[in-house]
Design a protein around this motif. Sequence first.
Motif, mmCIF file in Angstrom:
data_model
loop_
_atom_site.group_PDB
_atom_site.id
_atom_site.type_symbol
_atom_site.label_atom_id
_atom_site.label_comp_id
_atom_site.label_asym_id
_atom_site.label_seq_id
_atom_site.Cartn_x
_atom_site.Cartn_y
_atom_site.Cartn_z
ATOM 1 N N LYS A 55 0.830 -1.214 0.000
ATOM 2 C CA LYS A 55 0.000 0.000 0.000
ATOM 3 C C LYS A 55 0.859 1.256 0.000
ATOM 4 O O LYS A 55 0.547 2.243 -0.663
ATOM 5 N N ALA A 56 1.958 1.223 0.739
ATOM 6 C CA ALA A 56 2.847 2.386 0.785
ATOM 7 C C ALA A 56 3.499 2.630 -0.577
ATOM 8 O O ALA A 56 3.677 3.780 -0.997
ATOM 9 N N TRP A 97 2.235 1.854 -3.619
ATOM 10 C CA TRP A 97 1.239 2.433 -4.513
ATOM 11 C C TRP A 97 0.903 3.872 -4.122
ATOM 12 O O TRP A 97 0.723 4.733 -4.987
ATOM 13 N N THR A 98 0.818 4.135 -2.830
ATOM 14 C CA THR A 98 0.498 5.486 -2.371
ATOM 15 C C THR A 98 1.610 6.467 -2.730
ATOM 16 O O THR A 98 1.329 7.581 -3.211
ATOM 17 N N ILE A 142 1.338 9.724 -5.098
ATOM 18 C CA ILE A 142 1.723 11.043 -4.582
ATOM 19 C C ILE A 142 2.714 11.718 -5.521
ATOM 20 O O ILE A 142 2.609 12.927 -5.790
#
Length: 116
Positions: free
Chosen positions: A56-57, A59-60, A64
């Motif tokens: 998740k980090a 992809w985030t 960003i």
Amino acid sequence: MSTIFTLFMILIMIASILLVIMVMAQNPKGGGLSGTFGGTSSAQFGVQRTNDFMEKATWTLGAIIVVLILLSVILTAKPSQQFQQAPAKKEAPAPQTAPGTNNSTTMPAPAPAAAD
């Protein structure tokens, strides 16, 4: 104007470095950091959550970076660059004719012959 650009560049670089760290910490076979936190079994407490967090980090951080790049282009662009149009071509004005004459194309009158 340059301070906004500098701020965006710093934020993009920080997010890029964090993204590189996240990708490098993951194992291509699915182990990643979970292998260092208790072996290769993902049944132990917290290991599966570590894998989920890392994915998740990643992809985030990617999202960003894309958003920051788009915002930096939009907010730091000069107004003259955003809507730059070519100047309109001016046409030559139509020739004025005397009232009562026909505007259609006609052959000019022949020039008088010179006397020999």
